[in-house]
Motif scaffolding. Structure first.
Motif, PDB file in Angstrom:
ATOM      1  N   ASP A 289       0.816  -1.217   0.000  1.00  0.00           N
ATOM      2  CA  ASP A 289       0.000   0.000   0.000  1.00  0.00           C
ATOM      3  C   ASP A 289       0.848   1.265   0.000  1.00  0.00           C
ATOM      4  O   ASP A 289       0.410   2.307  -0.483  1.00  0.00           O
ATOM      5  N   ASN A 290       2.034   1.181   0.564  1.00  0.00           N
ATOM      6  CA  ASN A 290       2.884   2.368   0.674  1.00  0.00           C
ATOM      7  C   ASN A 290       4.029   2.382  -0.344  1.00  0.00           C
ATOM      8  O   ASN A 290       4.958   3.177  -0.219  1.00  0.00           O
ATOM      9  N   ASP A 291       3.954   1.502  -1.337  1.00  0.00           N
ATOM     10  CA  ASP A 291       4.901   1.517  -2.467  1.00  0.00           C
ATOM     11  C   ASP A 291       6.358   1.576  -2.023  1.00  0.00           C
ATOM     12  O   ASP A 291       7.127   2.438  -2.452  1.00  0.00           O
ATOM     13  N   PHE A 292       6.738   0.628  -1.156  1.00  0.00           N
ATOM     14  CA  PHE A 292       8.140   0.570  -0.737  1.00  0.00           C
ATOM     15  C   PHE A 292       9.033   0.375  -1.966  1.00  0.00           C
ATOM     16  O   PHE A 292       8.726  -0.423  -2.859  1.00  0.00           O
ATOM     17  N   GLY A 293      10.123   1.098  -1.990  1.00  0.00           N
ATOM     18  CA  GLY A 293      11.070   0.995  -3.087  1.00  0.00           C
ATOM     19  C   GLY A 293      10.788   1.935  -4.243  1.00  0.00           C
ATOM     20  O   GLY A 293      11.545   1.958  -5.227  1.00  0.00           O
ATOM     21  N   LYS A 294       9.688   2.706  -4.151  1.00  0.00           N
ATOM     22  CA  LYS A 294       9.344   3.647  -5.219  1.00  0.00           C
ATOM     23  C   LYS A 294       9.408   5.071  -4.686  1.00  0.00           C
ATOM     24  O   LYS A 294       9.313   5.298  -3.478  1.00  0.00           O
ATOM     25  N   PRO A 295       9.544   6.052  -5.577  1.00  0.00           N
ATOM     26  CA  PRO A 295       9.512   7.448  -5.136  1.00  0.00           C
ATOM     27  C   PRO A 295       8.243   7.742  -4.357  1.00  0.00           C
ATOM     28  O   PRO A 295       7.183   7.162  -4.612  1.00  0.00           O
ATOM     29  N   ASN A 296       8.351   8.656  -3.413  1.00  0.00           N
ATOM     30  CA  ASN A 296       7.245   8.924  -2.506  1.00  0.00           C
ATOM     31  C   ASN A 296       6.169   9.800  -3.126  1.00  0.00           C
ATOM     32  O   ASN A 296       5.010   9.714  -2.763  1.00  0.00           O
ATOM     33  N   ARG A 297       6.550  10.639  -4.064  1.00  0.00           N
ATOM     34  CA  ARG A 297       5.601  11.579  -4.626  1.00  0.00           C
ATOM     35  C   ARG A 297       5.488  11.393  -6.129  1.00  0.00           C
ATOM     36  O   ARG A 297       6.420  10.949  -6.794  1.00  0.00           O
ATOM     37  N   ASN A 298       4.329  11.795  -6.682  1.00  0.00           N
ATOM     38  CA  ASN A 298       4.144  11.753  -8.128  1.00  0.00           C
ATOM     39  C   ASN A 298       4.979  12.843  -8.802  1.00  0.00           C
ATOM     40  O   ASN A 298       5.383  13.820  -8.173  1.00  0.00           O
ATOM     41  N   ILE A 299       5.201  12.650 -10.082  1.00  0.00           N
ATOM     42  CA  ILE A 299       5.972  13.615 -10.869  1.00  0.00           C
ATOM     43  C   ILE A 299       5.003  14.377 -11.762  1.00  0.00           C
ATOM     44  O   ILE A 299       4.296  13.775 -12.579  1.00  0.00           O
ATOM     45  N   LYS A 300       4.972  15.689 -11.615  1.00  0.00           N
ATOM     46  CA  LYS A 300       4.100  16.517 -12.444  1.00  0.00           C
ATOM     47  C   LYS A 300       4.929  17.216 -13.506  1.00  0.00           C
ATOM     48  O   LYS A 300       5.863  17.957 -13.196  1.00  0.00           O
ATOM     49  N   VAL A 301       4.586  16.945 -14.765  1.00  0.00           N
ATOM     50  CA  VAL A 301       5.315  17.535 -15.895  1.00  0.00           C
ATOM     51  C   VAL A 301       4.440  18.623 -16.505  1.00  0.00           C
ATOM     52  O   VAL A 301       3.331  18.354 -16.979  1.00  0.00           O
ATOM     53  N   GLU A 302       4.920  19.886 -16.467  1.00  0.00           N
ATOM     54  CA  GLU A 302       4.180  21.003 -17.039  1.00  0.00           C
ATOM     55  C   GLU A 302       4.334  21.003 -18.555  1.00  0.00           C
ATOM     56  O   GLU A 302       5.248  20.399 -19.123  1.00  0.00           O
ATOM     57  N   HIS A 303       3.436  21.757 -19.198  1.00  0.00           N
ATOM     58  CA  HIS A 303       3.433  21.776 -20.661  1.00  0.00           C
ATOM     59  C   HIS A 303       4.760  22.276 -21.228  1.00  0.00           C
ATOM     60  O   HIS A 303       5.246  21.772 -22.250  1.00  0.00           O
ATOM     61  N   ALA A 304       5.373  23.231 -20.569  1.00  0.00           N
ATOM     62  CA  ALA A 304       6.631  23.794 -21.073  1.00  0.00           C
ATOM     63  C   ALA A 304       7.740  22.759 -21.120  1.00  0.00           C
ATOM     64  O   ALA A 304       8.710  22.909 -21.874  1.00  0.00           O
ATOM     65  N   GLN A 305       7.603  21.690 -20.332  1.00  0.00           N
ATOM     66  CA  GLN A 305       8.623  20.640 -20.310  1.00  0.00           C
ATOM     67  C   GLN A 305       8.388  19.575 -21.382  1.00  0.00           C
ATOM     68  O   GLN A 305       9.251  18.736 -21.617  1.00  0.00           O
ATOM     69  N   MET A 306       7.204  19.597 -22.012  1.00  0.00           N
ATOM     70  CA  MET A 306       6.864  18.552 -22.983  1.00  0.00           C
ATOM     71  C   MET A 306       7.446  18.878 -24.348  1.00  0.00           C
ATOM     72  O   MET A 306       6.733  19.099 -25.336  1.00  0.00           O
ATOM     73  N   THR A 307       8.747  18.919 -24.384  1.00  0.00           N
ATOM     74  CA  THR A 307       9.457  19.189 -25.637  1.00  0.00           C
ATOM     75  C   THR A 307      10.524  18.129 -25.850  1.00  0.00           C
ATOM     76  O   THR A 307      10.885  17.383 -24.931  1.00  0.00           O
ATOM     77  N   ASP A 308      11.033  18.072 -27.053  1.00  0.00           N
ATOM     78  CA  ASP A 308      12.110  17.147 -27.397  1.00  0.00           C
ATOM     79  C   ASP A 308      11.770  15.721 -26.960  1.00  0.00           C
ATOM     80  O   ASP A 308      10.791  15.160 -27.413  1.00  0.00           O
ATOM     81  N   GLU A 309      12.560  15.160 -26.031  1.00  0.00           N
ATOM     82  CA  GLU A 309      12.382  13.759 -25.653  1.00  0.00           C
ATOM     83  C   GLU A 309      11.130  13.506 -24.818  1.00  0.00           C
ATOM     84  O   GLU A 309      10.727  12.365 -24.630  1.00  0.00           O
ATOM     85  N   LEU A 310      10.492  14.575 -24.304  1.00  0.00           N
ATOM     86  CA  LEU A 310       9.257  14.413 -23.534  1.00  0.00           C
ATOM     87  C   LEU A 310       8.030  14.808 -24.337  1.00  0.00           C
ATOM     88  O   LEU A 310       6.918  14.876 -23.808  1.00  0.00           O
ATOM     89  N   ALA A 311       8.215  15.056 -25.626  1.00  0.00           N
ATOM     90  CA  ALA A 311       7.086  15.474 -26.467  1.00  0.00           C
ATOM     91  C   ALA A 311       6.014  14.390 -26.562  1.00  0.00           C
ATOM     92  O   ALA A 311       4.845  14.687 -26.840  1.00  0.00           O
ATOM     93  N   THR A 352       0.746  17.019 -17.032  1.00  0.00           N
ATOM     94  CA  THR A 352       0.586  15.573 -16.995  1.00  0.00           C
ATOM     95  C   THR A 352       1.287  15.055 -15.747  1.00  0.00           C
ATOM     96  O   THR A 352       2.439  15.400 -15.487  1.00  0.00           O
ATOM     97  N   GLU A 353       0.579  14.236 -14.970  1.00  0.00           N
ATOM     98  CA  GLU A 353       1.138  13.725 -13.719  1.00  0.00           C
ATOM     99  C   GLU A 353       1.413  12.232 -13.841  1.00  0.00           C
ATOM    100  O   GLU A 353       0.568  11.464 -14.310  1.00  0.00           O
ATOM    101  N   LEU A 354       2.618  11.847 -13.418  1.00  0.00           N
ATOM    102  CA  LEU A 354       3.040  10.442 -13.449  1.00  0.00           C
ATOM    103  C   LEU A 354       3.072   9.903 -12.027  1.00  0.00           C
ATOM    104  O   LEU A 354       3.588  10.547 -11.116  1.00  0.00           O
ATOM    105  N   GLY A 355       2.510   8.726 -11.841  1.00  0.00           N
ATOM    106  CA  GLY A 355       2.480   8.118 -10.512  1.00  0.00           C
ATOM    107  C   GLY A 355       2.802   6.649 -10.575  1.00  0.00           C
ATOM    108  O   GLY A 355       3.329   6.140 -11.567  1.00  0.00           O
ATOM    109  N   TRP A 356       2.420   5.927  -9.514  1.00  0.00           N
ATOM    110  CA  TRP A 356       2.893   4.549  -9.357  1.00  0.00           C
ATOM    111  C   TRP A 356       1.735   3.570  -9.265  1.00  0.00           C
ATOM    112  O   TRP A 356       1.651   2.741  -8.383  1.00  0.00           O
TER     113      TRP A 356
END
Length: 596
Positions: A289-311, A352-356
């Protein structure tokens, strides 16, 4: 209404109700939109918020319960949303909030529903039929074929939406699948997304993540303990005992990615732990339930970051997966798109938010706690019932004792009468069963709450065990089966005691001995056949009505040797229509009718 193309000129449209003709423009296109966003989250129904110019001619028609069509993203378009809140700010603008049309289910209910051994689509169909306010336009799709039990009790399902997810016993809690809501079509799959085939690497194509925030609470092992009370003997105080694991800690998957384990000490006393084995189960659930071994928080990617390899995130969907690599923390794992924000005017994601892969349908730990409490309750109820039963039994013991003794006497007499030897068949069955064991064992619908156990045979058949019975089945049906109504199906029944029944119906009866005198059968015409230790007689033999020995009536024969001595005690004589042989004091029929 899902579509892969994006119409840059699509304008949200206002309708009076969800029953309108959506091929028309309804009340009208909302051309006075100042800003608007659709928020979509995994396993939740999408929501919209928009700001509208107060001086636009359609502003006056913005009201609660009306319907707006809007896009959720590049792949899910023209969705229906029901307005739930309208805030008017003088003559400047109007702020509007609306929920997806399927959120109407929150205000609907179902009649209590209990189903056994059903698949997801059947459960959803039954749920639709149980809606107090019918919604005939609902349709369903699922790639999950697991067989489950459903108990949607009134106290747990306070609204129809909770049966899908959000309450104990919901489909989301039971199967941990993923939902997609496309107007009135509900899709419930193992996964609604697809693998994007890309890698997001911190420090390379993702630069704005705060490492200390992401990894400060990453743990790779748990050291659990629980305190229990040990009841003291009479006159002595209770004592407290601390339960720990023999191995001290449990390591999570991926623990070896770190140079040293990151251990968290956790008190699990509240989960009714009784020993090291139950402590280990609860600890494993806590880690999950607590996702041991994974990052604790989700990763939020803003639109300005969605370029090149994150497009590639610009065209992703909720549920899609991508690899995430954090070399500084030795984490290489899979993340899932768990939420998106879609801008109506720009026709693109603003975030866009990435989680586990978390779900909102309940946790393993909550389920374990609930199951444990239920088991404790059931044990208490059973103890109370057994105490009452014992009192009733003691009260009636004197009356029942004589009957019980007589019944056991009869059973032991039956045991003494056992004469059938099934040793060879027993040995054959034993060796046959011991030579198997290659089939796959399945616990259905899942290992945590199995209601059936299925064992697949290499020959193509399978054993199935559930509360209705036990049986082995192939393409032609049951080869052997016992159900809870008392029915038995088998090609051979071997018993080491007796088989007793008032009626035996069958084509052939084969036996080694016939005891207790004569065995009698009667055909449909009333003719009897008797089998005894002497032989077989019947009144339906085709035979002459009389036996005739010419000129010998009343004659008696004996047998003598050459010296004139009689041989043995046999002699032959005629008696009426019969020829009789007498020996040892008994008559035997040599000819003539069997009956007189």
């Amino acid at each position: 209404m899902a579509d892969t193309a994006v119409n840059k000129w699509r304008v949200p449209t206002l309708y009076a109700s969800s029953k309108d003709d959506f091929s028309t423009e309804g009340i009208g296109p909302l051309t006075g939109i100042i800003s608007g966003t659709t928020h979509n989250e995994l396993n939740e129904m999408p929501t919209i918020e928009f700001r509208y110019a107060a001086n636009d001619e359609l502003a006056q028609y913005l009201a609660n319960d009306r319907v707006v069509t809007a896009d959720v993203g590049p792949h899910l378009r023209n969705q229906l949303f029901r307005i739930t809140q309208v805030d008017r700010h003088n003559a400047e603008y109007v702020d509007v909030k609306a929920n997806h049309i399927l959120d109407d289910l929150y205000y609907n209910t179902i009649t209590p529903l209990t189903l056994k051994s059903v698949r997801v689509l059947d459960a959803l169909a039954a749920w639709k039929g149980a809606l107090v306010d019918p919604m005939p336009q609902l349709s369903f799709q699922s790639d999950i074929d697991t067989v489950i039990n459903v108990n949607w009790a009134l106290e747990n399902q306070s609204n129809a939406k909770f049966a899908l997810g959000g309450a104990n016993g919901s489909l989301l809690q039971t199967l941990k699948g993923e939902y997609q809501f496309d107007n009135f079509k509900i899709t419930y799959n193992r996964s609604i997304g697809q693998a994007l085939g890309q890698t997001i690497e911190y420090g390379k194509n993702l630069l704005s993540v705060d490492e200390s925030e992401i990894f400060s609470d990453v743990y790779t092992a748990i050291q659990p303990f629980a305190k229990i009370q040990i009841q003291g003997a009479e006159g002595q105080q209770d004592t407290e005992q601390t339960i720990v694991l023999p191995e001290t800690i449990i390591k999570a998957d991926g623990w070896d990615q770190f140079e040293r384990p990151r251990i968290k000490v956790v008190d699990l006393s509240e989960y009714k732990v009784s020993d090291a084995a139950s402590l280990q189960k609860v600890a494993q659930a806590y880690m999950n339930d607590n996702d041991f071994g994974k990052p604790n928080r989700n990763i939020k990617v803003e639109h300005a970051q969605m370029t090149d390899e994150l497009a590639f995130l610009e065209t992703s969907n909720v549920g899609d997966t991508t690899n995430v690599y954090f070399p500084q923390a030795h984490i290489d794992t899979t993340a899932e798109v768990v939420s998106t924000d879609w801008d109506w005017l720009l026709h693109e994601y603003t975030a866009t938010e990435l989680g586990w892969r978390k779900t909102t349908g309940g946790s393993m730990l909550d389920k374990y706690k609930k199951d444990t409490e239920q088991q404790v309750s059931q044990v208490n109820d059973k103890v109370d019932q057994e105490a009452q039963d014992r009192q009733d039994a003691d009260k009636n013991l004197g009356d029942d004792l004589a009957d019980t003794k007589n019944e056991w006497d009869k059973k032991w007499m039956s045991v003494d009468e056992i004469k059938t030897d099934v040793r060879d068949l027993n040995r054959d069955v034993t060796n046959y069963i011991k030579s198997g064991g290659q089939g796959i064992i399945q616990f259905l619908p899942n290992r945590e709450n199995p209601t059936s156990m299925r064992i697949n045979s290499n020959s193509g058949g399978y054993f199935l065990l559930n509360d209705n019975g036990l049986g082995y089945f192939d393409a032609n049906g049951a080869k052997v089966a016992i159900d809870n109504r008392g029915n038995v199906v088998a090609s051979v029944i071997a018993a080491s005691t007796k088989i007793e029944s008032p009626n035996i119906i069958g084509g052939t009866i084969t036996a080694a001995n016939i005891v207790n005198g004569d065995f009698r059968t009667v055909d449909t015409s009333g003719h009897e056949t008797h089998v005894s230790e002497i032989g077989v007689t019947t009144d339906n033999f085709m035979q002459a009505s009389k036996f005739v020995l010419a000129n010998l009536s009343g004659t008696t024969w004996g047998f003598w040797d050459s010296n004139g001595l009689r041989i043995g005690n046999w002699w032959i004589h005629i008696s009426g229509e019969r020829l009789i042989a007498n020996g040892g004091g008994k008559d035997y029929i040599l000819g003539g009718p069997a009956w007189t």
